[in-house]
Design an enzyme around this catalytic site. Structure first.
Site, PDB file in Angstrom:
ATOM      1  N   TYR A  71       0.855  -1.192   0.000  1.00 49.37           N
ATOM      2  CA  TYR A  71       0.000   0.000   0.000  1.00 49.37           C
ATOM      3  C   TYR A  71       0.882   1.229   0.000  1.00 49.37           C
ATOM      4  CZ  TYR A  71      -5.038  -0.183  -0.013  1.00 49.37           C
ATOM      5  OH  TYR A  71      -6.341  -0.255  -0.432  1.00 49.37           O
ATOM      6  N   GLU A  81      -0.524   4.837  -0.490  1.00 50.68           N
ATOM      7  CA  GLU A  81      -1.295   6.070  -0.709  1.00 50.68           C
ATOM      8  C   GLU A  81      -0.446   7.281  -0.371  1.00 50.68           C
ATOM      9  OE1 GLU A  81      -4.756   5.654   1.695  1.00 50.68           O
ATOM     10  OE2 GLU A  81      -5.804   4.451   0.205  1.00 50.68           O
ATOM     11  N   ASP A 131      -6.724  14.943 -23.700  1.00 52.68           N
ATOM     12  CA  ASP A 131      -6.708  13.511 -23.397  1.00 52.68           C
ATOM     13  C   ASP A 131      -6.039  12.814 -24.588  1.00 52.68           C
ATOM     14  OD1 ASP A 131      -7.217  10.859 -22.974  1.00 52.68           O
ATOM     15  OD2 ASP A 131      -9.363  11.090 -22.594  1.00 52.68           O
ATOM     16  N   THR A 161      -3.584   7.156 -21.373  1.00 50.90           N
ATOM     17  CA  THR A 161      -3.395   5.773 -20.950  1.00 50.90           C
ATOM     18  C   THR A 161      -1.925   5.450 -21.228  1.00 50.90           C
ATOM     19  OG1 THR A 161      -3.831   4.914 -23.152  1.00 50.90           O
ATOM     20  CG2 THR A 161      -5.724   5.085 -21.674  1.00 50.90           C
ATOM     21  N   LYS A 177      -1.881   1.916 -24.862  1.00 47.57           N
ATOM     22  CA  LYS A 177      -2.343   1.926 -26.257  1.00 47.57           C
ATOM     23  C   LYS A 177      -1.115   2.114 -27.152  1.00 47.57           C
ATOM     24  CE  LYS A 177      -6.972   3.308 -24.858  1.00 47.57           C
ATOM     25  NZ  LYS A 177      -8.071   4.290 -24.916  1.00 47.57           N
ATOM     26  N   ARG A 229      -1.086  -1.745 -18.739  1.00 44.38           N
ATOM     27  CA  ARG A 229      -2.426  -1.150 -18.661  1.00 44.38           C
ATOM     28  C   ARG A 229      -2.453  -0.131 -17.531  1.00 44.38           C
ATOM     29  NH1 ARG A 229      -6.915  -2.050 -20.954  1.00 44.38           N
ATOM     30  NH2 ARG A 229      -5.731  -3.458 -22.249  1.00 44.38           N
TER      31      ARG A 229
HETATM   32  C1  LIG Z   1      -9.095   4.560 -24.059  1.00 43.23           C
HETATM   33  C2  LIG Z   1      -9.438   5.959 -23.685  1.00 43.23           C
HETATM   34  C3  LIG Z   1      -9.740   6.304 -22.355  1.00 43.23           C
HETATM   35  C4  LIG Z   1      -9.953   5.271 -21.277  1.00 43.23           C
HETATM   36  O1  LIG Z   1      -8.885   4.528 -20.922  1.00 43.23           O
HETATM   37  P1  LIG Z   1      -9.076   3.292 -19.905  1.00 43.23           P
HETATM   38  O2  LIG Z   1      -7.688   2.908 -19.579  1.00 43.23           O
HETATM   39  O3  LIG Z   1      -9.856   2.266 -20.618  1.00 43.23           O
HETATM   40  O4  LIG Z   1      -9.806   3.819 -18.704  1.00 43.23           O
HETATM   41  C5  LIG Z   1      -9.936   7.630 -22.055  1.00 43.23           C
HETATM   42  N1  LIG Z   1      -9.854   8.577 -22.998  1.00 43.23           N
HETATM   43  C6  LIG Z   1      -9.597   8.285 -24.287  1.00 43.23           C
HETATM   44  C7  LIG Z   1      -9.508   9.383 -25.291  1.00 43.23           C
HETATM   45  C8  LIG Z   1      -9.380   6.960 -24.672  1.00 43.23           C
HETATM   46  O5  LIG Z   1      -9.155   6.672 -25.957  1.00 43.23           O
END
Ligand SMILES: *Cc1c(COP(=O)(O)O)cnc(C)c1O
Length: 482
Positions: free
Chosen positions: A68, A70, A245, A274, A277, A283
């Protein structure tokens, strides 16, 4: 270390690990083996997926998971976090260097969690509530119930402007059923109905009228680059915080394919992402921020997030170290080049693409000209071993469940070594499946949006052709499980 030695070590590590798992729950060991075989044997075109390196994967399977931690580095709510501190500092340092960001927060468990931390820190940093001012409150525990009532009204109901889901935005950018569409007073911008492209003048006009606190840029299904200098200009004009994002395209930023005004990090107040990707890490999620937001972002855990996943932060550090190499830059450039080859492959075979092409890692195929919904196309392709996902197209007549599109991405197969010729063949195989699939009928005999009939022999001939390419470009070459 040579590739052969590395493969031998990796094979040994997984063989041993699977034996240990087998001794407790053999069905999980079996499913884990099967997942490797399935991923190896299919054409993975899901735009949000990739294949992390064995080093990244192995880093996740350790006792860091038991800890843990935090709080933040050097300031934990738990004892004995010295090694977690090492891991988190290193991951953050790599992230700052990789993206040229003043500040990096590597604790978010996923992209959605990173966005929640960003919203929280923007509200905490920017919303001035008259009640708190009037009371000159230092300690919120001392507020009376009536003050809280006033505070909730003042703090909530803030304005957010984001890209709509059907234009390629994400659920968390103000989509009504998502918490971002409920906690914020939201409006959405779309794309030009003629070209399918982002219209900056239209975004600016909306922003001037709506005056959002937060302007969100970024996408999950938009096959084009975005000019973040223009988005920042719009945000500045209306006094908004620019949140970008980059969950989908972070790998193209890290790999220096998106530079200058296409690199969001220098322009955004807060950038979220993320890590699994196009960035090809474990992940997880991450927040990058300008200094003024750092202290608020740091309170993400435990105010918004659960305890950090130290084993995943360790794997982020390994993945970021990989991403800081010229090999990763070459890889990212190939991801973008391959998307162009895929798009050309479709266009020369008469298929319709949203925006007429791509300049990132995504190709959005409109399948309505084949008389199919996205759902039918996705299922027929899967029967032929082609893994894609259905996706809305702008103003989709079939809604978000059935859809009219198929979203394809090049990051995963590029990791396997696919190049121009292979992606041209991928387009050929997909067109083969779709032009030989017919929409089915419902039990009552009407047109169905889900059932379909795939022509005889199509799945076999497509699987055979794709199998040849997959064998030539193996996933985790040299990894053999006994
Ligand atoms: C994939 C994605 C997310 C979410 O990611 P997770 O890891 O599945 O929570 C958020 N914003 C955008 C633009 C994404 O493509």
């Amino acid at each position: 270390m040579t590739d052969a030695t590395l493969s031998q070590l990796t094979s040994g590590a997984y063989e041993q690990a699977l034996k240990v798992i087998e001794s407790v729950e053999p069905r999980i060991a079996a499913a884990t083996r099967q997942e490797l075989l399935d991923q190896r044997g299919s054409l993975k075109l899901i735009a949000s997926e990739n294949y992390a390196s064995p080093a990244v994967l192995l880093t996740m399977g350790t006792w860091f998971s038991d800890k843990y931690a935090e709080g933040t580095v050097g300031h934990r709510f738990y004892a004995a976090c010295q090694n977690v501190d090492t891991v988190e500092s290193l991951a953050a340092e790599h992230a700052r260097e990789l993206f040229g960001a003043p500040y990096a927060y590597v604790q978010p468990h996923s992209g959605i969690d990173a966005n929640l931390v960003a919203f929280w820190s923007i509200l905490a940093n920017r919303v001035e509530t008259p009640t708190l001012k009037r009371l000159d409150a230092k300690n919120v525990n001392e507020l009376a119930e009536a003050d809280w009532e006033a505070l909730r009204h003042e703090f909530g109901n803030q304005r957010l402007l984001g890209m709509s889901l059907d234009a390629g935005g994400h659920l968390t950018h103000g989509f009504r059923p998502n918490i971002s569409g409920k906690m914020f007073h939201q409006q959405q911008y779309g794309t030009d109905p003629e070209t399918g492209l982002l219209d900056y003048d239209a975004v600016a006009a909306k922003a001037r009228e709506f005056k959002p606190l937060v302007l969100v840029a970024g996408y999950s299904a938009y096959p084009r680059r975005v000019n973040f200098a223009k988005m920042r200009e719009i945000a500045d004009e209306v006094g908004a915080v620019l949140m970008v994002d980059m969950a989908h395209f972070a790998g193209l930023v890290a790999g220096k394919v998106f530079t200058g005004e296409e690199d969001p990090v220098p322009y955004a107040h807060i950038t979220t992402t993320t890590t699994h990707k196009s960035l090809r890490g474990p992940r997880g999620g991450m927040v990058l921020a300008q200094e003024e937001f750092a202290a608020d972002v740091d309170r993400g855990c435990p105010m918004v997030l659960g305890g950090p996943l130290s084993h995943v932060m360790a794997a982020k550090a390994v993945a970021f170290a990989e991403a800081r190499t010229t090999e990763f830059q070459d890889y990212s450039q190939k991801v973008a080049d391959n998307a162009k080859s895929l798009a050309e492959g479709f266009l020369t075979r008469g298929a319709e693409l949203v925006t007429g092409g791509t300049d990132n890692h995504i190709v959005l195929l409109d399948v309505s000209s084949y008389g199919l919904t996205g759902r039918q196309a996705e299922s027929a392709l899967l029967d032929a071993g082609v893994v894609t996902n259905r996706n809305s197209v702008p103003s989709d007549p079939n809604g978000a469940w059935y859809t009219s599109g198929i979203r394809l991405g090049t990051p995963a197969l590029t990791t396997r070594g696919f190049g121009h010729d292979e992606f041209d063949t991928v387009a050929e195989l997909i067109v083969d499946v779709l032009s030989n699939t017919e929409a089915g009928t419902t039990k009552a005999g009407g047109p169905s949006k889900a059932s379909y009939v795939l022509g005889d022999g199509v799945a076999d001939r497509v699987t055979k052709r794709s199998g040849e390419m997959l064998d030539k470009h193996p996933l985790y070459p040299g990894l053999v499980l006994g």
